[in-house]
Design a protein around this motif. Structure first.
Motif, mmCIF file in Angstrom:
data_model
loop_
_atom_site.group_PDB
_atom_site.id
_atom_site.type_symbol
_atom_site.label_atom_id
_atom_site.label_comp_id
_atom_site.label_asym_id
_atom_site.label_seq_id
_atom_site.Cartn_x
_atom_site.Cartn_y
_atom_site.Cartn_z
ATOM 1 N N ALA A 273 0.593 -1.543 0.075
ATOM 2 C CA ALA A 273 -0.338 -0.324 -0.417
ATOM 3 C C ALA A 273 1.040 1.342 -0.262
ATOM 4 C CB ALA A 273 -0.819 0.344 0.765
ATOM 5 N N LEU A 274 2.548 1.294 -0.004
ATOM 6 C CA LEU A 274 3.245 2.412 0.353
ATOM 7 C C LEU A 274 3.575 2.216 -1.244
ATOM 8 C CD1 LEU A 274 5.204 2.020 3.671
ATOM 9 C CD2 LEU A 274 2.905 3.574 3.514
ATOM 10 N N PRO A 275 3.884 3.378 -1.464
ATOM 11 C CA PRO A 275 4.834 3.855 -2.722
ATOM 12 C C PRO A 275 6.457 3.277 -2.511
ATOM 13 C CG PRO A 275 3.981 5.836 -1.780
ATOM 14 C CD PRO A 275 3.701 5.113 -0.733
ATOM 15 N N GLY A 276 7.173 3.028 -3.923
ATOM 16 C CA GLY A 276 8.031 2.547 -3.969
ATOM 17 C C GLY A 276 8.612 1.658 -2.957
ATOM 18 N N VAL A 277 8.114 0.829 -3.237
ATOM 19 C CA VAL A 277 8.629 -0.590 -2.704
ATOM 20 C C VAL A 277 8.708 -2.091 -3.745
ATOM 21 C CG1 VAL A 277 8.372 -2.813 -1.106
ATOM 22 C CG2 VAL A 277 7.180 -0.335 -0.012
ATOM 23 N N TRP A 278 9.715 -2.749 -3.602
ATOM 24 C CA TRP A 278 10.021 -3.313 -4.620
ATOM 25 C C TRP A 278 10.169 -4.719 -4.152
ATOM 26 C CZ3 TRP A 278 15.759 -3.799 -6.667
ATOM 27 C CH2 TRP A 278 15.314 -4.720 -7.547
ATOM 28 N N PHE A 279 9.597 -5.384 -5.073
ATOM 29 C CA PHE A 279 10.146 -6.837 -4.256
ATOM 30 C C PHE A 279 10.547 -7.980 -5.162
ATOM 31 C CE2 PHE A 279 5.820 -5.437 -2.234
ATOM 32 C CZ PHE A 279 6.025 -5.368 -1.141
ATOM 33 N N PRO A 280 12.282 -7.765 -5.337
ATOM 34 C CA PRO A 280 12.427 -8.259 -6.134
ATOM 35 C C PRO A 280 13.107 -9.915 -5.977
ATOM 36 C CG PRO A 280 13.949 -6.823 -5.053
ATOM 37 C CD PRO A 280 12.879 -6.783 -4.458
ATOM 38 N N SER A 281 13.755 -10.745 -6.427
ATOM 39 C CA SER A 281 14.898 -12.321 -5.596
ATOM 40 C C SER A 281 16.493 -11.308 -5.165
ATOM 41 C CB SER A 281 15.199 -12.745 -6.495
ATOM 42 O OG SER A 281 15.914 -12.384 -8.415
ATOM 43 N N CYS A 282 16.498 -12.313 -4.442
ATOM 44 C CA CYS A 282 17.969 -11.714 -4.106
ATOM 45 C C CYS A 282 18.688 -11.769 -5.665
ATOM 46 C CB CYS A 282 18.694 -12.828 -2.891
ATOM 47 S SG CYS A 282 18.321 -13.155 -1.217
ATOM 48 N N GLU A 283 19.015 -12.375 -6.376
ATOM 49 C CA GLU A 283 19.513 -12.077 -7.560
ATOM 50 C C GLU A 283 19.310 -10.912 -8.774
ATOM 51 O OE1 GLU A 283 19.161 -15.259 -10.314
ATOM 52 O OE2 GLU A 283 20.848 -14.195 -12.040
ATOM 53 N N GLU A 284 17.729 -10.683 -8.192
ATOM 54 C CA GLU A 284 18.010 -9.590 -9.147
ATOM 55 C C GLU A 284 18.714 -8.695 -7.996
ATOM 56 O OE1 GLU A 284 13.562 -8.754 -11.069
ATOM 57 O OE2 GLU A 284 13.538 -10.624 -9.360
ATOM 58 N N VAL A 285 18.798 -8.040 -6.677
ATOM 59 C CA VAL A 285 19.249 -7.073 -6.164
ATOM 60 C C VAL A 285 20.955 -6.579 -6.225
ATOM 61 C CG1 VAL A 285 19.648 -6.379 -3.739
ATOM 62 C CG2 VAL A 285 17.584 -6.739 -4.060
ATOM 63 N N ALA A 286 21.055 -8.432 -6.015
ATOM 64 C CA ALA A 286 22.590 -8.202 -6.102
ATOM 65 C C ALA A 286 22.880 -7.867 -7.947
ATOM 66 C CB ALA A 286 22.576 -10.089 -6.498
ATOM 67 N N ARG A 287 22.311 -8.697 -8.721
ATOM 68 C CA ARG A 287 22.860 -8.124 -9.596
ATOM 69 C C ARG A 287 22.823 -6.148 -10.407
ATOM 70 N NH1 ARG A 287 24.808 -12.055 -13.213
ATOM 71 N NH2 ARG A 287 23.366 -13.823 -12.639
ATOM 72 N N HIS A 288 21.238 -6.379 -9.393
ATOM 73 C CA HIS A 288 21.120 -4.016 -10.042
ATOM 74 C C HIS A 288 22.808 -3.445 -9.298
ATOM 75 C CE1 HIS A 288 19.807 -0.575 -9.171
ATOM 76 N NE2 HIS A 288 20.160 -0.364 -7.620
ATOM 77 N N ILE A 289 22.935 -4.362 -7.626
ATOM 78 C CA ILE A 289 23.976 -3.273 -7.111
ATOM 79 C C ILE A 289 25.371 -3.631 -7.960
ATOM 80 C CG2 ILE A 289 25.426 -3.308 -4.779
ATOM 81 C CD1 ILE A 289 22.653 -4.104 -3.255
ATOM 82 N N ILE A 290 25.588 -4.915 -8.585
ATOM 83 C CA ILE A 290 26.902 -5.194 -8.792
ATOM 84 C C ILE A 290 26.765 -4.193 -10.340
ATOM 85 C CG2 ILE A 290 28.530 -6.573 -10.296
ATOM 86 C CD1 ILE A 290 26.723 -8.663 -8.189
ATOM 87 N N GLY A 291 25.521 -3.842 -10.851
ATOM 88 C CA GLY A 291 25.573 -2.928 -12.457
ATOM 89 C C GLY A 291 25.670 -1.781 -11.632
ATOM 90 N N ALA A 292 25.207 -1.062 -10.666
ATOM 91 C CA ALA A 292 25.441 0.099 -10.826
ATOM 92 C C ALA A 292 26.161 1.065 -9.272
ATOM 93 C CB ALA A 292 23.513 0.861 -9.709
ATOM 94 N N HIS A 293 26.531 0.283 -8.918
ATOM 95 C CA HIS A 293 27.934 0.421 -7.768
ATOM 96 C C HIS A 293 28.592 0.265 -7.797
ATOM 97 C CE1 HIS A 293 24.336 2.421 -5.460
ATOM 98 N NE2 HIS A 293 24.345 1.577 -5.894
#
Ligand SMILES: [Zn+2]
Length: 293
Positions: A273-293
Protein backbone atom coordinates in the motif's frame (compact mmCIF):
# COMPACT_ATOMS: atom_id res chain seq x y z
CA UNK A 1 37.67 -8.09 41.02
CA UNK A 2 41.29 -9.17 40.83
CA UNK A 3 43.46 -6.16 39.97
CA UNK A 4 46.93 -7.66 40.35
CA UNK A 5 49.36 -6.39 37.68
CA UNK A 6 49.58 -9.76 35.95
CA UNK A 7 45.80 -10.06 35.44
CA UNK A 8 45.62 -6.38 34.33
CA UNK A 9 48.26 -7.16 31.70
CA UNK A 10 46.20 -10.14 30.65
CA UNK A 11 43.08 -7.95 30.39
CA UNK A 12 44.96 -5.40 28.22
CA UNK A 13 46.08 -8.20 25.96
CA UNK A 14 42.51 -9.54 25.73
CA UNK A 15 41.14 -6.08 24.87
CA UNK A 16 43.88 -5.52 22.25
CA UNK A 17 43.10 -8.91 20.72
CA UNK A 18 39.37 -8.10 20.65
CA UNK A 19 40.02 -4.72 19.03
CA UNK A 20 42.27 -6.31 16.42
CA UNK A 21 39.61 -8.92 15.73
CA UNK A 22 36.90 -6.23 15.39
CA UNK A 23 39.13 -4.15 13.05
CA UNK A 24 39.86 -7.21 10.95
CA UNK A 25 36.18 -8.09 10.75
CA UNK A 26 35.29 -4.49 9.86
CA UNK A 27 37.92 -4.42 7.10
CA UNK A 28 36.35 -7.48 5.50
CA UNK A 29 32.96 -5.75 5.17
CA UNK A 30 32.54 -2.64 3.06
CA UNK A 31 29.11 -1.01 3.34
CA UNK A 32 27.79 0.57 0.13
CA UNK A 33 26.96 4.25 0.56
CA UNK A 34 23.57 5.50 -0.58
CA UNK A 35 22.25 2.51 -2.48
CA UNK A 36 19.73 3.49 -5.15
CA UNK A 37 17.09 1.11 -6.53
CA UNK A 38 15.51 0.85 -9.99
CA UNK A 39 12.64 3.23 -10.85
CA UNK A 40 13.34 5.35 -7.78
CA UNK A 41 12.16 2.65 -5.36
CA UNK A 42 12.65 3.57 -1.72
CA UNK A 43 13.24 0.09 -0.37
CA UNK A 44 14.02 -3.41 -1.68
CA UNK A 45 12.35 -6.22 0.26
CA UNK A 46 13.72 -9.73 -0.25
CA UNK A 47 11.40 -12.53 0.82
CA UNK A 48 13.66 -15.53 1.33
CA UNK A 49 12.69 -19.09 2.26
CA UNK A 50 15.19 -21.61 3.61
CA UNK A 51 13.86 -24.92 2.29
CA UNK A 52 15.31 -26.99 5.16
CA UNK A 53 12.46 -29.45 5.74
CA UNK A 54 13.87 -32.24 7.95
CA UNK A 55 17.54 -32.12 6.92
CA UNK A 56 18.89 -30.12 9.85
CA UNK A 57 16.66 -32.00 12.28
CA UNK A 58 18.08 -35.26 10.95
CA UNK A 59 21.67 -34.03 11.42
CA UNK A 60 20.81 -33.05 14.99
CA UNK A 61 19.32 -36.48 15.55
CA UNK A 62 16.00 -35.03 16.71
CA UNK A 63 12.97 -37.22 17.48
CA UNK A 64 10.49 -38.37 14.77
CA UNK A 65 7.90 -35.67 15.61
CA UNK A 66 10.46 -33.00 14.74
CA UNK A 67 11.31 -34.74 11.48
CA UNK A 68 7.63 -34.92 10.56
CA UNK A 69 7.27 -31.22 11.31
CA UNK A 70 10.09 -30.54 8.86
CA UNK A 71 8.49 -32.75 6.23
CA UNK A 72 5.37 -30.59 6.29
CA UNK A 73 7.53 -27.89 4.72
CA UNK A 74 8.21 -30.04 1.66
CA UNK A 75 4.75 -31.52 1.29
CA UNK A 76 2.59 -28.46 2.02
CA UNK A 77 4.45 -25.36 3.23
CA UNK A 78 6.51 -24.70 0.11
CA UNK A 79 3.40 -24.88 -2.12
CA UNK A 80 1.52 -22.42 0.07
CA UNK A 81 4.45 -19.98 -0.03
CA UNK A 82 4.73 -20.22 -3.83
CA UNK A 83 0.99 -19.55 -4.10
CA UNK A 84 1.26 -16.59 -1.72
CA UNK A 85 4.18 -14.98 -3.59
CA UNK A 86 2.57 -15.60 -6.96
CA UNK A 87 -0.69 -14.02 -5.83
CA UNK A 88 1.26 -10.85 -4.96
CA UNK A 89 3.55 -11.02 -8.03
CA UNK A 90 6.54 -11.11 -5.68
CA UNK A 91 9.78 -12.76 -6.79
CA UNK A 92 11.15 -14.71 -3.81
CA UNK A 93 14.43 -16.54 -3.27
CA UNK A 94 14.30 -20.14 -2.12
CA UNK A 95 17.57 -21.21 -0.50
CA UNK A 96 17.62 -24.93 -1.20
CA UNK A 97 19.83 -27.71 0.17
CA UNK A 98 21.05 -29.87 -2.73
CA UNK A 99 19.32 -32.97 -1.34
CA UNK A 100 15.94 -31.22 -1.51
CA UNK A 101 16.27 -31.58 -5.29
CA UNK A 102 15.99 -35.34 -4.77
CA UNK A 103 13.17 -35.08 -2.23
CA UNK A 104 10.84 -32.35 -3.57
CA UNK A 105 11.83 -31.61 -7.19
CA UNK A 106 8.29 -30.76 -8.35
CA UNK A 107 7.96 -27.86 -5.93
CA UNK A 108 11.31 -26.44 -7.06
CA UNK A 109 10.34 -26.71 -10.72
CA UNK A 110 7.02 -25.00 -10.00
CA UNK A 111 8.79 -22.20 -8.10
CA UNK A 112 11.28 -21.70 -10.94
CA UNK A 113 8.45 -21.65 -13.51
CA UNK A 114 6.85 -18.82 -11.51
CA UNK A 115 10.11 -16.86 -11.75
CA UNK A 116 11.36 -17.42 -8.21
CA UNK A 117 15.07 -17.79 -7.67
CA UNK A 118 16.44 -21.17 -6.55
CA UNK A 119 19.64 -20.53 -4.60
CA UNK A 120 22.08 -22.66 -2.61
CA UNK A 121 21.62 -23.72 1.03
CA UNK A 122 24.41 -26.35 1.30
CA UNK A 123 24.17 -30.01 0.32
CA UNK A 124 22.62 -31.48 3.44
CA UNK A 125 22.50 -28.32 5.55
CA UNK A 126 26.08 -28.29 6.75
CA UNK A 127 29.45 -27.04 5.49
CA UNK A 128 32.12 -29.71 6.04
CA UNK A 129 35.37 -28.59 7.67
CA UNK A 130 37.48 -30.67 5.26
CA UNK A 131 38.21 -28.47 2.19
CA UNK A 132 37.86 -31.28 -0.37
CA UNK A 133 34.57 -32.45 1.10
CA UNK A 134 33.33 -28.84 1.22
CA UNK A 135 34.15 -28.46 -2.48
CA UNK A 136 32.40 -31.74 -3.24
CA UNK A 137 29.24 -30.66 -1.38
CA UNK A 138 29.13 -27.31 -3.20
CA UNK A 139 29.59 -28.95 -6.60
CA UNK A 140 26.92 -31.57 -5.88
CA UNK A 141 24.47 -28.85 -4.85
CA UNK A 142 25.13 -26.77 -7.97
CA UNK A 143 24.69 -29.82 -10.20
CA UNK A 144 21.48 -30.92 -8.43
CA UNK A 145 19.89 -27.46 -8.67
CA UNK A 146 20.91 -27.03 -12.30
CA UNK A 147 19.54 -30.47 -13.22
CA UNK A 148 16.23 -29.76 -11.43
CA UNK A 149 15.44 -26.21 -12.55
CA UNK A 150 17.78 -25.72 -15.52
CA UNK A 151 19.80 -22.88 -14.00
CA UNK A 152 22.90 -22.78 -11.77
CA UNK A 153 22.57 -20.98 -8.43
CA UNK A 154 24.42 -17.65 -8.12
CA UNK A 155 23.78 -17.05 -4.42
CA UNK A 156 23.95 -18.94 -1.16
CA UNK A 157 22.86 -18.87 2.44
CA UNK A 158 25.74 -20.76 4.03
CA UNK A 159 29.20 -20.35 5.48
CA UNK A 160 30.93 -21.75 2.37
CA UNK A 161 34.26 -19.97 1.89
CA UNK A 162 34.25 -16.85 -0.26
CA UNK A 163 37.02 -18.01 -2.61
CA UNK A 164 35.27 -21.29 -3.29
CA UNK A 165 31.98 -19.50 -4.03
CA UNK A 166 33.65 -17.00 -6.38
CA UNK A 167 35.42 -19.84 -8.16
CA UNK A 168 32.02 -21.40 -8.90
CA UNK A 169 30.46 -18.20 -10.24
CA UNK A 170 28.52 -17.10 -7.14
CA UNK A 171 27.83 -13.36 -6.88
CA UNK A 172 26.22 -13.04 -3.46
CA UNK A 173 25.85 -14.57 -0.02
CA UNK A 174 22.94 -13.94 2.38
CA UNK A 175 24.31 -15.20 5.62
CA UNK A 176 25.55 -12.73 8.18
CA UNK A 177 23.74 -10.00 10.08
CA UNK A 178 26.66 -7.60 10.55
CA UNK A 179 24.86 -4.69 8.88
CA UNK A 180 21.35 -3.76 7.77
CA UNK A 181 22.45 -2.74 4.26
CA UNK A 182 24.02 -4.86 1.51
CA UNK A 183 27.80 -4.82 1.79
CA UNK A 184 30.89 -6.21 0.08
CA UNK A 185 32.82 -9.06 1.67
CA UNK A 186 36.53 -9.01 0.91
CA UNK A 187 39.63 -9.26 3.05
CA UNK A 188 41.74 -7.00 0.82
CA UNK A 189 39.27 -5.17 -1.43
CA UNK A 190 39.78 -7.57 -4.32
CA UNK A 191 37.33 -10.19 -5.61
CA UNK A 192 34.47 -9.08 -3.38
CA UNK A 193 31.28 -11.08 -2.83
CA UNK A 194 28.06 -9.19 -2.15
CA UNK A 195 26.46 -9.86 1.22
CA UNK A 196 22.68 -9.44 1.55
CA UNK A 197 22.27 -9.45 5.34
CA UNK A 198 19.29 -10.89 7.16
CA UNK A 199 18.48 -10.79 10.83
CA UNK A 200 16.99 -13.25 13.30
CA UNK A 201 14.48 -10.59 14.37
CA UNK A 202 12.80 -11.08 10.97
CA UNK A 203 13.14 -14.87 10.93
CA UNK A 204 9.94 -16.92 11.35
CA UNK A 205 11.69 -19.73 13.25
CA UNK A 206 12.60 -17.35 16.08
CA UNK A 207 8.90 -16.68 16.72
CA UNK A 208 7.03 -19.79 15.67
CA UNK A 209 9.27 -22.82 15.99
CA UNK A 210 8.19 -25.14 18.74
CA UNK A 211 11.15 -26.86 20.49
CA UNK A 212 13.56 -25.20 18.06
CA UNK A 213 16.93 -26.94 17.79
CA UNK A 214 16.36 -29.21 20.73
CA UNK A 215 15.44 -26.36 23.10
CA UNK A 216 13.58 -27.47 26.22
CA UNK A 217 9.89 -26.88 26.91
CA UNK A 218 10.45 -23.62 28.76
CA UNK A 219 12.09 -22.22 25.61
CA UNK A 220 9.19 -22.99 23.28
CA UNK A 221 8.28 -20.27 20.85
CA UNK A 222 4.67 -20.22 19.73
CA UNK A 223 3.77 -16.58 19.26
CA UNK A 224 0.47 -15.09 18.20
CA UNK A 225 0.76 -14.29 14.46
CA UNK A 226 -1.06 -10.95 14.97
CA UNK A 227 1.62 -9.91 17.43
CA UNK A 228 4.44 -10.94 15.08
CA UNK A 229 2.71 -9.10 12.23
CA UNK A 230 2.84 -5.89 14.28
CA UNK A 231 6.51 -6.41 15.22
CA UNK A 232 7.51 -7.02 11.62
CA UNK A 233 5.34 -4.14 10.39
CA UNK A 234 7.07 -1.76 12.80
CA UNK A 235 10.42 -3.07 11.56
CA UNK A 236 9.37 -2.54 7.96
CA UNK A 237 8.13 1.02 8.73
CA UNK A 238 11.50 1.84 10.27
CA UNK A 239 13.40 0.46 7.25
CA UNK A 240 11.01 2.21 4.88
CA UNK A 241 11.48 5.57 6.59
CA UNK A 242 15.26 5.20 6.48
CA UNK A 243 15.16 3.79 2.93
CA UNK A 244 17.24 0.82 1.92
CA UNK A 245 16.88 -2.87 2.38
CA UNK A 246 14.99 -5.56 4.28
CA UNK A 247 15.43 -9.34 4.09
CA UNK A 248 12.62 -11.49 5.51
CA UNK A 249 13.77 -15.03 6.38
CA UNK A 250 11.17 -17.78 6.32
CA UNK A 251 11.10 -21.58 6.40
CA UNK A 252 8.35 -23.50 4.54
CA UNK A 253 7.84 -25.81 7.54
CA UNK A 254 7.28 -22.77 9.79
CA UNK A 255 5.61 -20.08 7.67
CA UNK A 256 3.72 -22.65 5.58
CA UNK A 257 1.19 -23.17 8.39
CA UNK A 258 -2.20 -21.65 7.52
CA UNK A 259 -2.40 -18.92 10.19
CA UNK A 260 1.11 -17.71 9.32
CA UNK A 261 0.43 -17.65 5.58
CA UNK A 262 -2.60 -15.48 6.37
CA UNK A 263 -0.42 -13.20 8.47
CA UNK A 264 2.19 -12.85 5.70
CA UNK A 265 -0.59 -12.07 3.24
CA UNK A 266 -1.80 -9.19 5.45
CA UNK A 267 1.75 -7.94 5.99
CA UNK A 268 2.53 -7.92 2.25
CA UNK A 269 -0.73 -6.06 1.54
CA UNK A 270 0.28 -3.37 4.05
CA UNK A 271 3.74 -3.08 2.47
CA UNK A 272 2.30 -2.85 -1.03
CA UNK A 273 0.00 0.00 0.00
CA UNK A 274 3.03 2.30 0.32
CA UNK A 275 4.73 3.77 -2.77
CA UNK A 276 8.24 2.75 -3.80
CA UNK A 277 8.43 -0.77 -2.35
CA UNK A 278 10.32 -3.19 -4.64
CA UNK A 279 9.97 -6.98 -4.15
CA UNK A 280 12.78 -8.57 -6.21
CA UNK A 281 14.67 -11.84 -5.78
CA UNK A 282 18.09 -11.71 -4.11
CA UNK A 283 19.69 -12.27 -7.51
CA UNK A 284 17.92 -9.21 -8.93
CA UNK A 285 19.14 -7.12 -5.98
CA UNK A 286 22.69 -8.44 -6.40
CA UNK A 287 22.79 -7.84 -10.18
CA UNK A 288 21.40 -4.33 -9.72
CA UNK A 289 24.01 -3.42 -7.09
CA UNK A 290 26.87 -4.96 -9.06
CA UNK A 291 25.77 -2.97 -12.12
CA UNK A 292 25.03 0.32 -10.39
CA UNK A 293 27.58 0.46 -7.57
ZN1 LIG B 1 18.54 -23.69 6.95
Amino acid sequence: MDTTPSSADGLDRDIAALKAHAADYGAQHKVIDRITWPNGARIAVNFTADFDTMLLRRLLNEPPQQLAKGEFGGRVGIWRLIELFDSHKIKATIFTPGRICELYPESLRAAARSGHEIADHMWEHRVPKEPELERDHLKKTIAAIEKTVGKRPVGTRSTHSRELLLEHGYIYISEDSMDHQPNWLSADGTRPLLNLPFHYAIDDAMFFSFAWLGSDNSAQRMMDPDHVEELWWRMFEQCYRAGGYMNVCMHPFVSGRALRIAMLDRLINRMKALPGVWFPSCEEVARHIIGAH
